[in-house]
Design an enzyme around this catalytic site. Structure first.
Site, PDB file in Angstrom:
ATOM      1  N   ASP A  11       0.707  -1.180  -0.141  1.00 52.24           N
ATOM      2  CA  ASP A  11       0.102  -0.026  -0.048  1.00 52.24           C
ATOM      3  C   ASP A  11       0.789   1.331   0.261  1.00 52.24           C
ATOM      4  O   ASP A  11       0.683   1.822  -0.323  1.00 52.24           O
ATOM      5  CB  ASP A  11      -0.510  -0.004   1.004  1.00 52.24           C
ATOM      6  CG  ASP A  11      -0.347  -0.041   2.616  1.00 52.24           C
ATOM      7  OD1 ASP A  11       1.193  -0.208   2.458  1.00 52.24           O
ATOM      8  OD2 ASP A  11      -1.369   0.311   3.290  1.00 52.24           O
TER       9      ASP A  11
ATOM     10  N   SER B  77      -6.029  -0.696  15.684  1.00 55.25           N
ATOM     11  CA  SER B  77      -5.842   0.990  15.785  1.00 55.25           C
ATOM     12  C   SER B  77      -6.749   1.755  14.360  1.00 55.25           C
ATOM     13  O   SER B  77      -7.467   2.621  14.840  1.00 55.25           O
ATOM     14  CB  SER B  77      -4.187   1.538  15.541  1.00 55.25           C
ATOM     15  OG  SER B  77      -3.684   0.613  14.291  1.00 55.25           O
TER      16      SER B  77
ATOM     17  N   GLU C 137      -3.419   8.873  12.437  1.00 53.32           N
ATOM     18  CA  GLU C 137      -1.680   7.655  11.888  1.00 53.32           C
ATOM     19  C   GLU C 137      -0.564   8.558  12.317  1.00 53.32           C
ATOM     20  O   GLU C 137       0.308   7.858  12.478  1.00 53.32           O
ATOM     21  CB  GLU C 137      -1.957   6.335  11.928  1.00 53.32           C
ATOM     22  CG  GLU C 137      -1.825   5.143  12.616  1.00 53.32           C
ATOM     23  CD  GLU C 137      -1.611   4.202  12.516  1.00 53.32           C
ATOM     24  OE1 GLU C 137      -3.326   3.639  12.320  1.00 53.32           O
ATOM     25  OE2 GLU C 137      -1.813   3.299  12.770  1.00 53.32           O
TER      26      GLU C 137
ATOM     27  N   ASP D 272      -5.693  -0.493   5.837  1.00 52.37           N
ATOM     28  CA  ASP D 272      -6.064  -0.827   7.047  1.00 52.37           C
ATOM     29  C   ASP D 272      -7.748   0.619   7.170  1.00 52.37           C
ATOM     30  O   ASP D 272      -8.838   0.375   7.382  1.00 52.37           O
ATOM     31  CB  ASP D 272      -5.849  -0.507   8.604  1.00 52.37           C
ATOM     32  CG  ASP D 272      -3.985  -2.406   7.957  1.00 52.37           C
ATOM     33  OD1 ASP D 272      -4.137  -2.509   6.905  1.00 52.37           O
ATOM     34  OD2 ASP D 272      -3.308  -1.546   8.841  1.00 52.37           O
TER      35      ASP D 272
ATOM     36  N   TYR E  35       8.689  -2.038  10.860  1.00 55.13           N
ATOM     37  CA  TYR E  35       7.784  -1.579  10.398  1.00 55.13           C
ATOM     38  C   TYR E  35       8.300  -0.494   9.294  1.00 55.13           C
ATOM     39  O   TYR E  35       8.311  -0.294   7.662  1.00 55.13           O
ATOM     40  CB  TYR E  35       6.491  -1.211  10.588  1.00 55.13           C
ATOM     41  CG  TYR E  35       5.381  -0.905   9.123  1.00 55.13           C
ATOM     42  CD1 TYR E  35       4.622  -2.010   8.750  1.00 55.13           C
ATOM     43  CD2 TYR E  35       4.647   0.713   9.262  1.00 55.13           C
ATOM     44  CE1 TYR E  35       3.658  -1.526   7.742  1.00 55.13           C
ATOM     45  CE2 TYR E  35       4.071   0.992   8.248  1.00 55.13           C
ATOM     46  CZ  TYR E  35       3.828  -0.329   7.015  1.00 55.13           C
ATOM     47  OH  TYR E  35       2.795   0.812   6.503  1.00 55.13           O
TER      48      TYR E  35
HETATM   49  C1  GAF Z   1      -0.286  -2.485   8.636  1.00 56.04           C
HETATM   50  C2  GAF Z   1      -0.006  -0.915   7.751  1.00 56.04           C
HETATM   51  F1  GAF Z   1      -0.668  -0.093   8.872  1.00 56.04           F
HETATM   52  C3  GAF Z   1      -0.700  -0.875   6.745  1.00 56.04           C
HETATM   53  O1  GAF Z   1      -0.950   0.385   5.793  1.00 56.04           O
HETATM   54  C4  GAF Z   1       0.087  -2.054   5.315  1.00 56.04           C
HETATM   55  O2  GAF Z   1       1.004  -1.883   5.488  1.00 56.04           O
HETATM   56  C5  GAF Z   1       0.701  -3.106   6.014  1.00 56.04           C
HETATM   57  O3  GAF Z   1       0.894  -2.687   7.573  1.00 56.04           O
HETATM   58  C6  GAF Z   1       1.601  -4.310   5.312  1.00 56.04           C
HETATM   59  O4  GAF Z   1       0.757  -4.389   4.669  1.00 56.04           O
HETATM   60  O5  GAF Z   1      -1.196  -3.399   8.519  1.00 56.04           O
END
Ligand code: GAF
Length: 390
Positions: A39, A139, A171, A183, A235
């Site tokens: 994303d 979240s 966020e 999400d 992340y």
């Molecule tokens: C988390 C993030 F919040 C999403 O935006 C996405 O990047 C995901 O990790 C991985 O696909 O849920």
């Protein structure tokens, strides 16, 4: 979502604030069939809404402040008296100013006001039946339930893709977690019985039928009980690596790389692996959506397995309990399985025969062998997006 959950949230509101809420809104957690870490690279995702989520019972506040309380969280910061309420002056809202869970709803108010929607003060009581840290996007569910509640209370009409972008800003810019748009879009745009094929560059979403039962199959979530927090995990590091890979390849984002043939131009082997995951994952999402449109749900199994291998070996965001769960599930008859969400902890999604007991038993036995706590299995029927429930 069960009306019981809505009543419970309303009761929690009444216990905390001494009056009834004006309404209760619910936003679901999400599962992601396929399309992980694509994303924020302007790519494609295929999430669906779960039948669990977060409730926000809310009413306007006459003093123009935001009062927040959660059944799942101690007040901690800003706790007043014997109750568990966090009180925030709307004019003092600034990125990073509200720590902990309350930062998410406070960030929504901040982002709404930044976007030109001056929502007034409110009392909000939060309740959730979503396991936290399980990679089911608790979240985003919190943000979206509160966003919907506050805009409806204020009588302002914000179209859902814009509301998703506002919740994402809460966020990214207020809490400071660099997530993509998946999400929040899943929580606000998914339809019952469907997955959402979302083009994260154009923002265009297309509902794709997702009915495994028609093929004698079922989707299950396996919560591995290994906990993650996007704020602490790698992340953000992966996000930066993807930007570096795009820069080195001379494209705006990895979405613009036509195929893995172009990767030879990347000298750094780590960046090459990261980019290869994103490029191949985008292809898998489009292939999965095409299969679903033709009713070929079983064909998704192979794509789930390929996605897991790519997340484990190229993107390196899997974790031991996810690898054990995937291997045990597939060996016991799952058509496919993969880690889900940001990684480093959380859940696995598996495509199973409708009687999934052999898979369940095998995964539990594998966890016992490792001396790990028993994983939790959740049914995953594609469910409706956020809405008013009381
Ligand atoms: C988390 C993030 F919040 C999403 O935006 C996405 O990047 C995901 O990790 C991985 O696909 O849920």
């Amino acid at each position: 979502m069960s009306p019981r959950g809505a009543d419970q949230a309303a009761q929690w509101f009444a216990t905390q604030y001494g009056s009834a809420p004006e309404g209760v809104w619910q936003a679901p957690g999400r599962a992601n069939l396929i399309g992980e870490h694509t994303d924020y690279n302007d790519g494609f995702v295929l999430p669906f809404a779960l039948d669990r989520g977060t409730f926000a019972a809310a009413a306007p506040h006459e003093d123009g402040v935001l009062e927040l309380t959660s059944r799942q969280e101690p007040g901690g910061w800003g706790e007043s008296g014997g109750n568990r309420t966090v009180t925030i002056g709307l004019d003092s809202l600034a990125p990073g100013s509200v720590p902990g869970w309350a930062g998410y709803p406070a960030g929504v108010v901040w982002a709404l006001r930044q976007a030109g929607y001056p929502v007034p003060g409110a009392r909000v009581a939060v309740d959730s039946d979503l396991p936290q840290g399980a990679g089911l996007s608790s979240s985003a569910a919190l943000e979206c339930a509160v966003a919907l509640a506050l805009t409806e209370l204020a009588g302002v009409d914000v179209v859902r893709p814009e509301l998703a972008a506002i919740a994402r800003r809460a966020e990214n810019d207020f809490v400071g977690v660099p997530t993509g748009i998946m999400d929040q879009s899943a929580a606000l745009l998914c339809q019952v019985g469907h997955a959402l094929l979302l083009d994260c560059r154009s923002g265009e979403g297309d509902s794709v039928p997702l009915d495994p039962a028609r093929s004698g199959l079922a989707l299950a979530i396996i919560d591995t009980r290994a906990r993650h927090a996007l704020t602490e995990s790698g992340y953000g590091a992966r996000h930066i690596e993807c930007e570096e890979a795009a820069r080195a390849l001379g494209v705006q984002t990895l979405r613009d790389v036509p195929g893995t043939g172009s990767l030879a131009a990347l000298a750094d082997p780590v960046l090459r692996r990261r980019a290869r995951h994103v490029i191949t994952e985008n292809q898998r999402v489009l292939e999965a959506a095409a299969l679903l449109r033709r009713g070929k749900v079983a064909g998704i199994g192979r794509l789930l397995n390929e996605s897991h291998a790519s997340l484990r070996d190229d993107f390196e965001v899997s974790w031991p309990a996810a690898d054990v769960a995937v291997d045990a599930a597939v060996a016991a008859g799952a058509l496919g399985a993969r880690m889900m969400g940001g990684g480093f902890g959380g859940s696995v999604i598996a495509l199973l025969p409708q009687d999934g007991s052999a898979v369940r038993d095998a995964v539990c036995a594998a966890f016992r062998d490792q001396g790990w706590p028993e994983p939790q299995f959740l049914a995953a029927p594609p469910s409706p997006s956020a809405r008013r429930v009381l």
